[in-house]
Design an enzyme around this catalytic site. Sequence first.
Site, PDB file in Angstrom:
ATOM      1  N   GLU A 139       0.856  -1.193   0.000  1.00 50.41           N
ATOM      2  CA  GLU A 139       0.000   0.000   0.000  1.00 50.41           C
ATOM      3  C   GLU A 139       0.888   1.238   0.000  1.00 50.41           C
ATOM      4  O   GLU A 139       2.056   1.154   0.381  1.00 50.41           O
ATOM      5  CB  GLU A 139      -0.855   0.033   1.280  1.00 50.41           C
ATOM      6  CG  GLU A 139      -1.745  -1.184   1.415  1.00 50.41           C
ATOM      7  CD  GLU A 139      -2.306  -1.334   2.836  1.00 50.41           C
ATOM      8  OE1 GLU A 139      -2.231  -0.362   3.620  1.00 50.41           O
ATOM      9  OE2 GLU A 139      -2.800  -2.426   3.140  1.00 50.41           O
ATOM     10  N   LYS A 141       2.249   4.485   1.680  1.00 51.65           N
ATOM     11  CA  LYS A 141       2.323   4.908   3.084  1.00 51.65           C
ATOM     12  C   LYS A 141       1.949   6.392   3.143  1.00 51.65           C
ATOM     13  O   LYS A 141       2.742   7.272   2.808  1.00 51.65           O
ATOM     14  CB  LYS A 141       3.715   4.672   3.667  1.00 51.65           C
ATOM     15  CG  LYS A 141       3.751   4.996   5.142  1.00 51.65           C
ATOM     16  CD  LYS A 141       5.006   4.514   5.797  1.00 51.65           C
ATOM     17  CE  LYS A 141       4.956   4.768   7.291  1.00 51.65           C
ATOM     18  NZ  LYS A 141       4.809   6.189   7.623  1.00 51.65           N
ATOM     19  N   ASP A 143       1.131  10.027   4.396  1.00 53.52           N
ATOM     20  CA  ASP A 143       1.799  10.839   5.418  1.00 53.52           C
ATOM     21  C   ASP A 143       0.778  11.763   6.074  1.00 53.52           C
ATOM     22  O   ASP A 143       0.732  12.961   5.804  1.00 53.52           O
ATOM     23  CB  ASP A 143       2.926  11.638   4.767  1.00 53.52           C
ATOM     24  CG  ASP A 143       3.913  12.143   5.799  1.00 53.52           C
ATOM     25  OD1 ASP A 143       3.829  11.695   6.960  1.00 53.52           O
ATOM     26  OD2 ASP A 143       4.742  12.981   5.446  1.00 53.52           O
ATOM     27  N   TYR A 251      -7.110   1.891   5.701  1.00 60.04           N
ATOM     28  CA  TYR A 251      -6.179   0.815   5.377  1.00 60.04           C
ATOM     29  C   TYR A 251      -6.323  -0.452   6.226  1.00 60.04           C
ATOM     30  O   TYR A 251      -5.552  -1.384   6.029  1.00 60.04           O
ATOM     31  CB  TYR A 251      -4.728   1.296   5.355  1.00 60.04           C
ATOM     32  CG  TYR A 251      -4.221   1.950   6.628  1.00 60.04           C
ATOM     33  CD1 TYR A 251      -4.098   1.220   7.810  1.00 60.04           C
ATOM     34  CD2 TYR A 251      -3.846   3.285   6.629  1.00 60.04           C
ATOM     35  CE1 TYR A 251      -3.627   1.814   8.964  1.00 60.04           C
ATOM     36  CE2 TYR A 251      -3.376   3.890   7.778  1.00 60.04           C
ATOM     37  CZ  TYR A 251      -3.270   3.149   8.942  1.00 60.04           C
ATOM     38  OH  TYR A 251      -2.808   3.733  10.079  1.00 60.04           O
ATOM     39  N   LYS A 338      10.498   2.778   3.511  1.00 64.62           N
ATOM     40  CA  LYS A 338      10.546   4.242   3.390  1.00 64.62           C
ATOM     41  C   LYS A 338      11.210   4.679   2.083  1.00 64.62           C
ATOM     42  O   LYS A 338      12.133   4.027   1.606  1.00 64.62           O
ATOM     43  CB  LYS A 338      11.334   4.832   4.562  1.00 64.62           C
ATOM     44  CG  LYS A 338      10.627   4.730   5.906  1.00 64.62           C
ATOM     45  CD  LYS A 338       9.515   5.744   5.985  1.00 64.62           C
ATOM     46  CE  LYS A 338       9.199   6.213   7.365  1.00 64.62           C
ATOM     47  NZ  LYS A 338       9.926   7.221   7.980  1.00 64.62           N
ATOM     48  N   CYS A 432      30.351  43.610  -7.628  1.00 68.53           N
ATOM     49  CA  CYS A 432      30.082  42.373  -8.360  1.00 68.53           C
ATOM     50  C   CYS A 432      31.244  41.394  -8.181  1.00 68.53           C
ATOM     51  O   CYS A 432      32.395  41.767  -8.388  1.00 68.53           O
ATOM     52  CB  CYS A 432      29.890  42.713  -9.836  1.00 68.53           C
ATOM     53  SG  CYS A 432      29.829  41.272 -10.895  1.00 68.53           S
ATOM     54  N   CYS A 435      32.996  41.187 -11.871  1.00 68.77           N
ATOM     55  CA  CYS A 435      33.682  42.298 -12.552  1.00 68.77           C
ATOM     56  C   CYS A 435      33.994  43.464 -11.612  1.00 68.77           C
ATOM     57  O   CYS A 435      34.554  44.462 -12.049  1.00 68.77           O
ATOM     58  CB  CYS A 435      32.858  42.798 -13.729  1.00 68.77           C
ATOM     59  SG  CYS A 435      31.432  43.777 -13.245  1.00 68.77           S
ATOM     60  N   CYS A 450      24.296  43.713 -10.784  1.00 65.33           N
ATOM     61  CA  CYS A 450      25.607  44.277 -11.110  1.00 65.33           C
ATOM     62  C   CYS A 450      25.368  45.412 -12.085  1.00 65.33           C
ATOM     63  O   CYS A 450      24.560  45.294 -13.007  1.00 65.33           O
ATOM     64  CB  CYS A 450      26.458  43.192 -11.750  1.00 65.33           C
ATOM     65  SG  CYS A 450      27.847  43.854 -12.664  1.00 65.33           S
ATOM     66  N   CYS A 456      30.815  43.392 -17.660  1.00 68.37           N
ATOM     67  CA  CYS A 456      30.864  42.211 -16.793  1.00 68.37           C
ATOM     68  C   CYS A 456      30.883  40.917 -17.617  1.00 68.37           C
ATOM     69  O   CYS A 456      29.964  40.661 -18.398  1.00 68.37           O
ATOM     70  CB  CYS A 456      29.642  42.221 -15.876  1.00 68.37           C
ATOM     71  SG  CYS A 456      29.611  40.826 -14.754  1.00 68.37           S
TER      72      CYS A 456
HETATM   73  C1  9MJ Z   1      -0.232   4.316   6.092  1.00 65.08           C
HETATM   74  N1  9MJ Z   1       0.294   5.172   6.934  1.00 65.08           N
HETATM   75  O1  9MJ Z   1      -0.557   4.645   4.967  1.00 65.08           O
HETATM   76  C2  9MJ Z   1      -0.608   1.244   7.810  1.00 65.08           C
HETATM   77  N2  9MJ Z   1      -0.456   2.963   6.548  1.00 65.08           N
HETATM   78  O2  9MJ Z   1      -0.962  -0.835   8.948  1.00 65.08           O
HETATM   79  C3  9MJ Z   1      -0.915   1.919   5.794  1.00 65.08           C
HETATM   80  N3  9MJ Z   1      -0.272   2.524   7.799  1.00 65.08           N
HETATM   81  C4  9MJ Z   1      -0.558   0.430   8.968  1.00 65.08           C
HETATM   82  N4  9MJ Z   1      -1.004   0.864   6.584  1.00 65.08           N
HETATM   83  C5  9MJ Z   1      -0.797  -1.327  10.178  1.00 65.08           C
HETATM   84  N5  9MJ Z   1      -1.215   1.992   4.483  1.00 65.08           N
HETATM   85  C6  9MJ Z   1      -0.299  -0.371  10.988  1.00 65.08           C
HETATM   86  C7  9MJ Z   1      -0.153   0.760  10.214  1.00 65.08           C
END
Ligand code: 9MJ
Length: 698
Positions: A139, A141, A143, A251, A338, A432, A435, A450, A456
Amino acid sequence: MTDPIAPLTSKDINKDINTAKSADNNAAIVTQMRTLIDTLKTHNYAYYVLDNPILEDSEYDQLRRSLLELEEQYPELVQPDSPINQVGDMPLSAFTQVTHDIPMLSLGNVFDYDELHGFMRRVNDRLNDAQKNPEYEMELKLDGLAVSLKYAYGKFTQAVTRGDGQTGEDITQNAKTIRNLPLWLTAASEIPLLEVRGEVLMPKAGFERLNRLAEEKGDKTFANPRNAAAGSLRQLDPAIAASRPLAFYCYSVNQGLPETIKTQSAALAWLGDIGFSVSAVRVVKNPREAQEYYESVIEKRAQLPFEIDGMVIKVNNLALQQQLGFLSREPRWATAYKFPAETVMTRLNDIEWQVGRTGQITPVGKLEPVKVGGVTVSNVTLHNFGEIQRLDVRAGDMVSVHRAGDVIPKVTRVWHEQRPADSEPVQLPLNCPVCDSPVVLPKDEALARCTGGLFCPAQQQEALIHFVSRRAMDIDGLGASWLISFFEHGLVKTVADIYHLHKHQDELITLEKLGEKSVQNILSAIETSKQTTLARFIYALGIRGVGETTAQNLAQQFGDLDSLMAADIDKLLQTPDVGAITAELTYKFFRAPHNIEVITALREAGVHWDKVEQVVSEGLPLDGQTWVITGALDSMARDEAKAKLQALGAKVSGSISAKTTALLAGDKAGSKMAKAEKLGVKVVGEEEFLALVGRSNV
Ligand code: 9MJ
């Protein structure tokens, strides 16, 4: 947080760790552990509670790893309050606290293919032969902020943040305002309790809009979409949360999943079917396939509507997940893969000044080289002097450097709390760096420049191309590519050298395989160009802000070059079209000794012009009026129309202001027309104009 954070980086700590290890000194190890724990805790509080991180994620990860390594090597010295076994810090007390039925855990991390392989090997080690090499599901991740949602017989009843993993904050009222969060699930109306988890985030577009609005209102902006999402969820007033562009992506199902569903991928498909947003999902069979998908997502990362900081890889079979269980509050069946950090901390060693092709003086940050987004970066643009002041950055500061996709790396934050005591504010150079001509920073301008435009070396190519162009000296036949070639071969440096090219005829013929005839044509065009007008000559000098119209106005106003060169700023300001910035740049241009040398050389080479017929406008019909021309006229070229207006005593300017008498508008008149209407300036059509100039018999 009142305690100042120690100026500490992972590099410093690792160095100390090595010393400590070799000494095998328990007290030193404990000291190192305590330092790391305190830094991580301070960061956790700032990140989870205050929404104001004091370390970059990558720096935090590195410090955490350093602590983990120490703990693995010296398990007997593990400190009881080590944050390795803790997800975050305590939530704010303003919201009701709720204990999670099932703890909300964090994920372990892997950072490269070998580590991914290691994760899969560890999974295999705990499976029997028939179960080995299971399918994985991947999946994005996301943020954002992890939250748990509860539905009773299909009705949304509660949203709780992760908090410290055991206890979170009840944010039900705010969650209800999230547009894509379903408040009612028809398909779950038979399920007494459904608990799902996912991430609340702010899409990039909404984040930028929110920050733009905040900037316009003079409010504080958010550092990134994650902070903006966190800040929005933590609003006590749900109306504010409602005004924020938040989204929820699901998720996992933690309670109430129909028993027929046996895999994570099927669970996500079901969540999508019953009304949740879910992000992209891919099932892979081995680390190689996982790596391929990971790399393909990195490629597409910039185009995603929201920020992701990696992938999550999970054993797909839910029964196997159950069997694998947890280790120190992290699932054994999942990990985060990551992405290479796009924002990292490093030291800004120095600030150097560069001169652009049009004389702009820009600061370049010289970094302690650092890997960002997989590439080593040692320079960053600091844009202009104003940016240095806005960031309040100095040589020696620790800075955050951001590099996403192909974007030029930039400094996104200066860690003022870590500033060395002896650092000095940055000064704009007076001269400058190429020059040595004086540098000007006109008032209200962002870019310093300048003033040695003609001399220059950094600006010479631009100056040459502009000088020969059709509306300047009009040296027909001497195209830009030849000119640059002559420049690169050292035949011309300044524009004055063009008038000495005839001394290099033989070289010209061999150089670019130019035939004798072509060389003759070029040389005669150069010769012809010597007879010019003062206006063309002024325009050809390439003074910033002095376009064709301004050059003509200056020629009219001063009548000869020496008067123009001697004029002070007040005199220059009396010229139509010349504002404070152009006046200052023009004044400084004629004060740069090298420019004077080039102008003298041009005159000595024979460049000359007829005396300017200064129009005595007194008594003429349009005396005291200022006109602007826009669009295309049917009956004549704009230059011709301009000459006619000037002959009637009008001044012709390039831009509309409240002082403009009339706008002569031809076909396809654009923004000037709108501006004239806004300022209430009279608009004159071509017919009316012809009647006027006709009547006056011009
Ligand atoms: C995020 N942050 O997108 C989990 N997560 O599954 C996804 N976090 C997760 N899965 C189990 N896609 C613990 C955290």
